[in-house]
Design a protein around this motif. Structure first.
Motif, PDB file in Angstrom:
ATOM      1  N   UNK A 198       6.892 -15.072  49.405  1.00 39.48           N
ATOM      2  CA  UNK A 198       6.681 -14.958  47.959  1.00 39.48           C
ATOM      3  C   UNK A 198       7.936 -14.554  47.190  1.00 39.48           C
ATOM      4  N   UNK A 199       9.102 -14.645  47.839  1.00 36.64           N
ATOM      5  CA  UNK A 199      10.379 -14.355  47.183  1.00 36.64           C
ATOM      6  C   UNK A 199      10.382 -12.959  46.551  1.00 36.64           C
ATOM      7  N   UNK A 200       9.986 -11.957  47.342  1.00 35.32           N
ATOM      8  CA  UNK A 200       9.914 -10.572  46.892  1.00 35.32           C
ATOM      9  C   UNK A 200      11.045  -9.744  47.489  1.00 35.32           C
ATOM     10  N   UNK A 201      11.469  -8.743  46.755  1.00 32.70           N
ATOM     11  CA  UNK A 201      12.328  -7.689  47.277  1.00 32.70           C
ATOM     12  C   UNK A 201      11.413  -6.605  47.847  1.00 32.70           C
ATOM     13  N   UNK A 202      11.694  -6.153  49.056  1.00 33.37           N
ATOM     14  CA  UNK A 202      10.976  -5.012  49.612  1.00 33.37           C
ATOM     15  C   UNK A 202      11.859  -3.778  49.465  1.00 33.37           C
ATOM     16  N   UNK A 203      11.356  -2.778  48.772  1.00 37.15           N
ATOM     17  CA  UNK A 203      12.065  -1.507  48.607  1.00 37.15           C
ATOM     18  C   UNK A 203      11.279  -0.446  49.369  1.00 37.15           C
ATOM     19  N   UNK A 204      11.879   0.056  50.441  1.00 36.26           N
ATOM     20  CA  UNK A 204      11.183   1.000  51.307  1.00 36.26           C
ATOM     21  C   UNK A 204      11.752   2.407  51.133  1.00 36.26           C
ATOM     22  N   UNK A 205      10.912   3.317  50.695  1.00 37.17           N
ATOM     23  CA  UNK A 205      11.256   4.727  50.566  1.00 37.17           C
ATOM     24  C   UNK A 205      10.989   5.389  51.918  1.00 37.17           C
ATOM     25  N   UNK A 232      15.715  -3.360  51.057  1.00 37.80           N
ATOM     26  CA  UNK A 232      16.606  -2.220  50.876  1.00 37.80           C
ATOM     27  C   UNK A 232      15.791  -0.990  51.231  1.00 37.80           C
ATOM     28  N   UNK A 233      16.439  -0.025  51.888  1.00 36.43           N
ATOM     29  CA  UNK A 233      15.722   1.161  52.346  1.00 36.43           C
ATOM     30  C   UNK A 233      16.424   2.409  51.818  1.00 36.43           C
ATOM     31  N   UNK A 255      23.010  -6.822  51.188  1.00 40.09           N
ATOM     32  CA  UNK A 255      24.216  -6.567  50.384  1.00 40.09           C
ATOM     33  C   UNK A 255      24.026  -6.814  48.892  1.00 40.09           C
ATOM     34  N   UNK A 256      23.274  -7.858  48.513  1.00 41.45           N
ATOM     35  CA  UNK A 256      23.056  -8.133  47.093  1.00 41.45           C
ATOM     36  C   UNK A 256      22.237  -7.035  46.442  1.00 41.45           C
ATOM     37  N   UNK A 257      21.242  -6.515  47.171  1.00 41.54           N
ATOM     38  CA  UNK A 257      20.411  -5.449  46.629  1.00 41.54           C
ATOM     39  C   UNK A 257      21.221  -4.167  46.488  1.00 41.54           C
ATOM     40  N   UNK A 258      22.046  -3.874  47.485  1.00 39.67           N
ATOM     41  CA  UNK A 258      22.924  -2.707  47.409  1.00 39.67           C
ATOM     42  C   UNK A 258      23.919  -2.870  46.259  1.00 39.67           C
ATOM     43  N   UNK A 259      24.459  -4.070  46.093  1.00 34.45           N
ATOM     44  CA  UNK A 259      25.415  -4.314  45.007  1.00 34.45           C
ATOM     45  C   UNK A 259      24.758  -4.141  43.643  1.00 34.45           C
TER      46      UNK A 259
END
Length: 387
Positions: A198-205, A232-233, A255-259
């Motif tokens: 589904x072209x999602x970003x997963x952000x894990x806390x 990204x975690x 890397x793109x999410x971190x950037x």
């Protein structure tokens, strides 16, 4: 007369601010309050970390503006720690960013990837900042209920297609606050596959990965093959090393999410104080015996409270991670009513479950952040209540 912005007007009352207000009211009456509300460990930061911070304070080179992305030495320490703990290789230059505590990164992250009208998928009950960061970025929150029937995991298949088509980020948090739920690497694999579909970003806390019990060892989502393509975690030194006041954490992954997160930080903060980063290096690269000792202490407290609460008739599932207990309120009470009664009549602060989101109704959260003797005193006071 100054009018707050619409985004501030939309904010729910911040849960722990209200708890502090109620606590102050009771303390003003002379009550000895036992605070089991906020997840702020009472244990001191280990001495070798404090000493490293002291030495770093004296270095003139640390008295200038730091880099927003963080010292390369700190990011290299993150890489070494992550490899040893999770077996995952990271590039310190492109896959790690230093944070002024993970809360800062979590709040800022949506600003990098969410446009007005975009949807962010947020679990509930949950840490309030997932929704607040979404609100500040102009996004729309779609809540995913965490219920006992689903082992406190979001039902991803229940999300309507019209919501998914507008969704940008999926927030997850395991080990979970407030429910204490844990997951397997296999479940993370399902999340990664869903995100790719589904072209999602997963952000894990992942703030609680180092507080675990009973043979369970929490995985990182980045252990899953292909996770770096979507995830990204966020990690915190606050709970692991009892450094809540120092304000240091890190985010790792794609890397793109971190950037994107780093670009936001370049424009809104000047980075984490380098002396604190040097203390963080000492934490990550030094002996981890202190972390094992913290686990032992919290496990001892966990056992005391589990045994005591069960004797008193409370329904609570033994947590395999975090330093919380997620407890059913007694019959006949709402979460808020029960927590108010406990505070007013027993001088104990516990957190109403619905303060983390509507599906938390019927529960309250206990933070094991006072010593064993105070916990035993809390149990004694609870035993004296008429419920």
């Amino acid at each position: 007369m100054f009018d707050f912005s619409e985004r501030l007007k939309k904010l729910p009352p911040y849960l722990f601010v209200e708890l502090d207000r109620l606590k102050a009211e009771v303390q003003a009456k002379g009550v000895d309050v036992i605070d089991l509300g906020v997840g702020d460990p009472d244990l001191p930061t280990p001495e070798h970390i404090v000493e490293a911070g002291k030495r770093a304070l004296e270095k003139p080179e640390n008295h200038h503006y730091p880099s927003s992305v963080g010292m390369i030495a700190f990011r290299e320490a993150v890489v070494s720690w992550f490899k040893a703990r999770f077996g995952v290789e990271l590039d310190p230059a492109s896959e790690v960013v230093t944070l002024i505590g993970s809360k800062e990164g979590i709040a800022h992250f949506p600003l990098a990837f969410v446009n007005p009208g975009d949807v962010v998928l947020v679990p509930t009950p949950a840490y309030p900042v997932y929704h607040i960061g979404t609100l500040f970025a102009g996004g729309e929150t779609y809540y995913l209920p965490l219920t006992a029937e689903n082992d406190f995991k979001p039902d991803l298949k229940s999300i309507p297609e019209d919501v998914l088509s507008r969704a940008r980020i999926l927030w997850i948090n395991y080990p979970n606050n407030p429910t204490t739920a844990v997951v397997t690497k296999e479940w993370f694999s399902e999340v990664v596959a869903f995100a790719k579909e589904h072209n999602l970003i997963v952000a894990h806390d992942a703030a609680y990965t180092e507080l675990y019990f009973d043979g369970y060892v929490p995985p990182s989502i980045l252990e899953v093959p292909g996770a770096k393509e979507v995830a990204i975690e966020f990690h915190s030194l606050s709970k692991t090393y009892c450094m809540t006041g120092w304000r240091i954490g890190f985010a790792v992954g794609n890397p793109e999410l971190v950037k994107g997160l780093t670009t936001v930080k370049n424009n809104v903060d000047s980075g984490c104080f380098q002396a604190i980063q040097e203390a963080g290096i000492a934490a990550l690269t030094g002996s981890q015996d202190c972390v094992a000792e913290h686990r032992r202490i919290f496990d001892e407290r966990r056992q005391v409270m589990l045994e005591g609460l069960k004797k008193l008739g409370f329904e609570v599932h033994p947590p395999k991670a975090t330093f919380y207990l997620w407890v059913k309120v007694p019959e006949g009470y709402t979460s808020a009513d029960f927590c108010a009664k406990v505070l007013k009549e027993a001088g104990i602060v516990v957190t109403p479950g619905n303060g983390f989101g509507d599906p938390g109704e019927g529960y309250f959260r206990i933070a094991l952040t006072v010593g064993k003797e105070r916990l035993e005193e809390a149990l004694s006071r609870l035993a004296s209540l008429s419920l």
